[in-house]
Design a protein around this motif. Sequence first.
Motif, PDB file in Angstrom:
ATOM      1  N   PHE A 159      -0.078   0.610  10.445  1.00 32.82           N
ATOM      2  CA  PHE A 159       0.030   0.161   9.059  1.00 32.82           C
ATOM      3  C   PHE A 159      -1.245  -0.601   8.714  1.00 32.82           C
ATOM      4  O   PHE A 159      -1.660  -1.473   9.480  1.00 32.82           O
ATOM      5  CB  PHE A 159       1.247  -0.756   8.884  1.00 32.82           C
ATOM      6  N   ALA A 188      -2.921  -2.856   5.705  1.00 31.61           N
ATOM      7  CA  ALA A 188      -2.834  -3.536   4.409  1.00 31.61           C
ATOM      8  C   ALA A 188      -4.143  -3.261   3.694  1.00 31.61           C
ATOM      9  O   ALA A 188      -5.201  -3.715   4.134  1.00 31.61           O
ATOM     10  CB  ALA A 188      -2.617  -5.030   4.608  1.00 31.61           C
ATOM     11  N   GLN A 194      -7.447   4.835   6.128  1.00 35.50           N
ATOM     12  CA  GLN A 194      -6.475   4.302   7.075  1.00 35.50           C
ATOM     13  C   GLN A 194      -6.573   5.026   8.419  1.00 35.50           C
ATOM     14  O   GLN A 194      -6.431   4.409   9.475  1.00 35.50           O
ATOM     15  CB  GLN A 194      -5.047   4.415   6.518  1.00 35.50           C
ATOM     16  N   VAL A 214      -0.664   4.486   7.771  1.00 40.93           N
ATOM     17  CA  VAL A 214      -0.013   4.242   6.492  1.00 40.93           C
ATOM     18  C   VAL A 214      -0.654   3.060   5.783  1.00 40.93           C
ATOM     19  O   VAL A 214      -0.806   1.987   6.370  1.00 40.93           O
ATOM     20  CB  VAL A 214       1.489   3.943   6.727  1.00 40.93           C
ATOM     21  N   GLY A 215      -1.010   3.236   4.523  1.00 44.15           N
ATOM     22  CA  GLY A 215      -1.494   2.133   3.705  1.00 44.15           C
ATOM     23  C   GLY A 215      -0.323   1.384   3.112  1.00 44.15           C
ATOM     24  O   GLY A 215       0.689   1.980   2.732  1.00 44.15           O
ATOM     25  N   THR A 216      -0.457   0.065   3.054  1.00 45.05           N
ATOM     26  CA  THR A 216       0.604  -0.788   2.516  1.00 45.05           C
ATOM     27  C   THR A 216      -0.056  -1.958   1.786  1.00 45.05           C
ATOM     28  O   THR A 216      -1.192  -2.320   2.105  1.00 45.05           O
ATOM     29  CB  THR A 216       1.534  -1.277   3.652  1.00 45.05           C
ATOM     30  N   PRO A 217       0.621  -2.569   0.801  1.00 42.45           N
ATOM     31  CA  PRO A 217      -0.016  -3.653   0.057  1.00 42.45           C
ATOM     32  C   PRO A 217      -0.202  -4.947   0.845  1.00 42.45           C
ATOM     33  O   PRO A 217      -1.115  -5.712   0.566  1.00 42.45           O
ATOM     34  CB  PRO A 217       0.901  -3.877  -1.146  1.00 42.45           C
ATOM     35  N   SER A 218       0.656  -5.212   1.841  1.00 42.49           N
ATOM     36  CA  SER A 218       0.505  -6.433   2.642  1.00 42.49           C
ATOM     37  C   SER A 218       1.281  -6.263   3.944  1.00 42.49           C
ATOM     38  O   SER A 218       2.114  -5.370   4.074  1.00 42.49           O
ATOM     39  CB  SER A 218       1.005  -7.667   1.883  1.00 42.49           C
ATOM     40  N   LEU A 219       0.971  -7.150   4.893  1.00 41.18           N
ATOM     41  CA  LEU A 219       1.646  -7.151   6.191  1.00 41.18           C
ATOM     42  C   LEU A 219       1.983  -8.579   6.588  1.00 41.18           C
ATOM     43  O   LEU A 219       1.383  -9.536   6.071  1.00 41.18           O
ATOM     44  CB  LEU A 219       0.746  -6.507   7.261  1.00 41.18           C
TER      45      LEU A 219
END
Length: 153
Positions: free
Chosen positions: A97, A99, A107, A133-138
């Motif tokens: 993942f 962010a 990614q 996977v790109g995600t807005p925050s972790l």
Amino acid sequence: MTTPEQHLAELGIELPSPPAPAAAYVPVRRTGNLVFTAGQVAAGPDGPVAEGIVGREVDLDTAVQCARQCAVNVLAQLKVALGELAHVEQVVKLTVFVASTPDFTQQHVVANGASELIGEVFGDAGRHARSAVGTPSLPTNSPVEVEAIVQVR
């Protein structure tokens, strides 16, 4: 035959003591001959490798190093759970993942930081399937988090 721990020593990597879970989960769960790790963030013995969002506060090279540290932390969790990394028969899959900003599309390059280390440590047994996977925050503002599925003897 060289053990995974010997490969780590050759790379100059000493596995840290893994941290206790930060929430309501276990760090490793075994079912049959499969072991699942919880997500590991990009923190080492001296603290976070970096904090923030890739493509904004964190550049690509630093994000790759974060992914590598996450993989070190995955290995540390496996070592505690299995006693020896030689019990790993095959790394089945990594999920990475990242962010990142909405326009960041590398990614997969970030994930190579984890994949390449796993390959260096386990050789052919380290060749794995992967999702990046790109995600807005972790959690903990980590730029990267990595989880693994491994088959064990």
